[in-house]
Design a protein around this motif. Structure first.
Motif, PDB file in Angstrom:
ATOM      1  N   VAL A 129      71.278 -15.552  30.464  1.00  0.00           N
ATOM      2  CA  VAL A 129      72.498 -14.794  30.169  1.00  0.00           C
ATOM      3  C   VAL A 129      73.745 -15.673  30.185  1.00  0.00           C
ATOM      4  N   VAL A 130      73.657 -16.829  30.822  1.00  0.00           N
ATOM      5  CA  VAL A 130      74.799 -17.746  30.853  1.00  0.00           C
ATOM      6  C   VAL A 130      75.190 -18.155  29.435  1.00  0.00           C
ATOM      7  N   ARG A 131      74.194 -18.233  28.542  1.00  0.00           N
ATOM      8  CA  ARG A 131      74.436 -18.605  27.142  1.00  0.00           C
ATOM      9  C   ARG A 131      74.961 -17.438  26.300  1.00  0.00           C
ATOM     10  N   ARG A 132      74.883 -16.245  26.831  1.00  0.00           N
ATOM     11  CA  ARG A 132      75.305 -15.025  26.131  1.00  0.00           C
ATOM     12  C   ARG A 132      74.631 -14.910  24.746  1.00  0.00           C
ATOM     13  N   PRO A 133      73.302 -14.992  24.701  1.00  0.00           N
ATOM     14  CA  PRO A 133      72.592 -14.902  23.417  1.00  0.00           C
ATOM     15  C   PRO A 133      72.682 -13.500  22.821  1.00  0.00           C
ATOM     16  N   GLU A 134      72.657 -13.416  21.507  1.00  0.00           N
ATOM     17  CA  GLU A 134      72.674 -12.114  20.837  1.00  0.00           C
ATOM     18  C   GLU A 134      71.273 -11.514  20.754  1.00  0.00           C
ATOM     19  N   LEU A 135      70.246 -12.368  20.887  1.00  0.00           N
ATOM     20  CA  LEU A 135      68.846 -11.914  20.888  1.00  0.00           C
ATOM     21  C   LEU A 135      68.074 -12.673  21.951  1.00  0.00           C
ATOM     22  N   VAL A 136      67.265 -11.947  22.713  1.00  0.00           N
ATOM     23  CA  VAL A 136      66.356 -12.563  23.680  1.00  0.00           C
ATOM     24  C   VAL A 136      64.931 -12.219  23.265  1.00  0.00           C
ATOM     25  N   THR A 137      64.065 -13.217  23.220  1.00  0.00           N
ATOM     26  CA  THR A 137      62.651 -12.975  22.922  1.00  0.00           C
ATOM     27  C   THR A 137      61.862 -13.030  24.229  1.00  0.00           C
ATOM     28  N   VAL A 138      60.925 -12.117  24.358  1.00  0.00           N
ATOM     29  CA  VAL A 138      60.105 -12.012  25.573  1.00  0.00           C
ATOM     30  C   VAL A 138      58.627 -12.052  25.189  1.00  0.00           C
ATOM     31  N   MET A 139      57.903 -13.005  25.748  1.00  0.00           N
ATOM     32  CA  MET A 139      56.449 -13.014  25.630  1.00  0.00           C
ATOM     33  C   MET A 139      55.884 -13.417  26.984  1.00  0.00           C
ATOM     34  N   VAL A 140      55.379 -12.437  27.705  1.00  0.00           N
ATOM     35  CA  VAL A 140      54.877 -12.680  29.049  1.00  0.00           C
ATOM     36  C   VAL A 140      53.815 -11.632  29.367  1.00  0.00           C
ATOM     37  N   GLY A 141      52.896 -11.986  30.258  1.00  0.00           N
ATOM     38  CA  GLY A 141      51.843 -11.054  30.655  1.00  0.00           C
ATOM     39  C   GLY A 141      50.462 -11.685  30.691  1.00  0.00           C
ATOM     40  N   SER A 142      50.267 -12.730  29.893  1.00  0.00           N
ATOM     41  CA  SER A 142      48.939 -13.371  29.875  1.00  0.00           C
ATOM     42  C   SER A 142      48.561 -13.889  31.253  1.00  0.00           C
ATOM     43  N   ASN A 143      49.512 -14.513  31.948  1.00  0.00           N
ATOM     44  CA  ASN A 143      49.208 -15.075  33.268  1.00  0.00           C
ATOM     45  C   ASN A 143      49.045 -14.013  34.340  1.00  0.00           C
ATOM     46  N   ASP A 144      49.555 -12.806  34.085  1.00  0.00           N
ATOM     47  CA  ASP A 144      49.331 -11.715  35.030  1.00  0.00           C
ATOM     48  C   ASP A 144      47.877 -11.267  34.990  1.00  0.00           C
ATOM     49  N   ALA A 145      47.241 -11.426  33.836  1.00  0.00           N
ATOM     50  CA  ALA A 145      45.813 -11.111  33.698  1.00  0.00           C
ATOM     51  C   ALA A 145      44.952 -12.340  33.956  1.00  0.00           C
ATOM     52  N   CYS A 146      45.465 -13.510  33.613  1.00  0.00           N
ATOM     53  CA  CYS A 146      44.720 -14.761  33.802  1.00  0.00           C
ATOM     54  C   CYS A 146      44.884 -15.261  35.231  1.00  0.00           C
ATOM     55  N   ARG A 147      44.105 -14.690  36.142  1.00  0.00           N
ATOM     56  CA  ARG A 147      44.184 -15.062  37.547  1.00  0.00           C
ATOM     57  C   ARG A 147      42.831 -15.605  38.002  1.00  0.00           C
ATOM     58  N   SER A 148      42.764 -15.953  39.257  1.00  0.00           N
ATOM     59  CA  SER A 148      41.535 -16.521  39.791  1.00  0.00           C
ATOM     60  C   SER A 148      40.390 -15.525  39.794  1.00  0.00           C
ATOM     61  N   SER A 149      40.731 -14.241  39.823  1.00  0.00           N
ATOM     62  CA  SER A 149      39.721 -13.193  39.815  1.00  0.00           C
ATOM     63  C   SER A 149      40.329 -11.906  39.272  1.00  0.00           C
ATOM     64  N   VAL A 150      39.501 -10.946  38.983  1.00  0.00           N
ATOM     65  CA  VAL A 150      39.989  -9.647  38.517  1.00  0.00           C
ATOM     66  C   VAL A 150      40.863  -8.994  39.586  1.00  0.00           C
ATOM     67  N   ARG A 151      40.462  -9.121  40.830  1.00  0.00           N
ATOM     68  CA  ARG A 151      41.209  -8.499  41.926  1.00  0.00           C
ATOM     69  C   ARG A 151      42.616  -9.076  42.050  1.00  0.00           C
ATOM     70  N   ALA A 152      42.797 -10.325  41.648  1.00  0.00           N
ATOM     71  CA  ALA A 152      44.096 -10.992  41.799  1.00  0.00           C
ATOM     72  C   ALA A 152      45.077 -10.665  40.677  1.00  0.00           C
ATOM     73  N   MET A 153      44.646  -9.939  39.646  1.00  0.00           N
ATOM     74  CA  MET A 153      45.541  -9.612  38.539  1.00  0.00           C
ATOM     75  C   MET A 153      46.714  -8.755  39.021  1.00  0.00           C
ATOM     76  N   THR A 154      47.865  -8.913  38.387  1.00  0.00           N
ATOM     77  CA  THR A 154      49.029  -8.088  38.700  1.00  0.00           C
ATOM     78  C   THR A 154      48.702  -6.623  38.410  1.00  0.00           C
ATOM     79  N   SER A 155      49.015  -5.746  39.349  1.00  0.00           N
ATOM     80  CA  SER A 155      48.764  -4.328  39.124  1.00  0.00           C
ATOM     81  C   SER A 155      49.653  -3.814  38.001  1.00  0.00           C
ATOM     82  N   VAL A 156      49.225  -2.745  37.360  1.00  0.00           N
ATOM     83  CA  VAL A 156      50.007  -2.163  36.268  1.00  0.00           C
ATOM     84  C   VAL A 156      51.342  -1.639  36.800  1.00  0.00           C
ATOM     85  N   ALA A 157      51.324  -1.044  37.977  1.00  0.00           N
ATOM     86  CA  ALA A 157      52.559  -0.506  38.571  1.00  0.00           C
ATOM     87  C   ALA A 157      53.565  -1.616  38.848  1.00  0.00           C
ATOM     88  N   ASN A 158      53.098  -2.735  39.399  1.00  0.00           N
ATOM     89  CA  ASN A 158      54.004  -3.858  39.667  1.00  0.00           C
ATOM     90  C   ASN A 158      54.508  -4.480  38.374  1.00  0.00           C
TER      91      ASN A 158
END
Length: 299
Positions: A129-158
């Protein structure tokens, strides 16, 4: 008497006209009838007016995909080929397509970090936000599923609460900045494509997305169930991205286009056969450009 009748007639016409005008104004205030085609067109027009299809500056946040990880050399970032802000002629990034190559170098910024998860998004946006961009692109979530195990994945609620918090961070600082949100890729398809390459499977053993890629050739019911659970979590994440984005008038989700894109071996890194190659980055840029420049939100 005639003059009085004419005056009364003119007064009646004035009253009817005023009542009609008030009735129309009243419909506009409440948005019109839910079943009105005109009301629908009005709302659609307002939505289009809120979205600038040619923003003048771009900031990218997210994970290794936006950093161009493994697209140029093994186990290294290569931001020059990033789908969002890269300057490579082979990719024609979103920034280049929207701003032109010269302006893209000065008016786009990449705050993504390899290994980042949704929990890291607020911090990246705080920097952006320091740059005050007119557009922000977001691509995130792969690493929330790509964990050491299924149990370690980020919960949907979180995942949901963290995304809402991140957008809140942006909105407090830049209420009018637009947001493009890319869906999480189909990790199971990436496993299916990449496992055909012996070199890729050796690289996977270094710890790339073990929840999906671990024991790549294991096709037992237990391994299949594990991959299916990871895949379901990715689909749940994408539902969250779509729902949270839909609540923000200046946010556009890609409609699942990245998830649905069928990455082939040419679109995968020839270093790890999982991250996008330069060609894959180019395909991501094209998806983003179509979404950002569309006349309306993508369904």
């Amino acid at each position: 008497m005639r003059k009085q009748r004419r005056r009364r007639s003119r007064a009646l016409v004035g009253i009817v006209a005023a009542a009609t005008a008030l009735g129309v104004a009243g419909c506009d205030v409440v948005g019109g009838s839910s079943g009105s085609a005109d009301g629908g067109r009005t709302r659609a027009s307002r939505a289009v007016q809120l979205w600038d299809r040619s923003p003048a500056s771009i900031a990218a946040v997210g994970d290794s995909i936006t950093r161009g990880f493994d697209a140029c050399t093994v186990l290294s970032d290569c931001p020059e080929v990033s789908w969002a802000t890269g300057t490579s002629e082979q990719v024609e990034s979103l920034a280049v397509r929207l701003l032109g190559r010269a302006r893209a170098a000065d008016r786009s910024w990449n705050y993504a970090q390899t290994g980042a998860r949704m929990a890291d998004l607020s911090g990246q946006l705080a920097d952006a936000v320091v740059r005050r961009p007119e557009l922000v692109t977001v691509m995130v979530g792969s690493n929330d599923a790509c964990r050491s195990s299924v149990r370690a994945m980020t919960s949907v609620a979180n995942f949901r609460s963290q995304f809402e918090e991140a957008l809140g961070t942006l909105r407090k600082a830049l209420p009018k900045t637009q947001v493009y949100v890319a869906s999480v890729p189909n990790l199971k398809r990436l496993w299916s494509e990449g496992r055909t390459n012996p070199l890729g499977k050796q690289i996977w053993k270094l710890g790339i997305c073990p929840s999906m890629l671990g024991d790549a050739d294991d096709l037992t019911s237990a391994a299949t169930l594990r991959r299916d659970r990871v895949q379901q979590r990715v689909e749940d994440y994408n539902k969250v991205l779509a729902e949270v984005c839909a609540k923000d008038r200046r946010c556009r989700f890609d409609g699942g286009a990245v998830y649905q894109y069928r990455f082939g071996t040419e679109q995968l890194s020839h270093w790890d056969w999982f991250h996008p190659s330069t060609d894959g980055q180019s395909k991501l840029a094209a998806i983003a450009y179509r979404t950002v420049t569309a006349e309306g939100p993508v369904d």
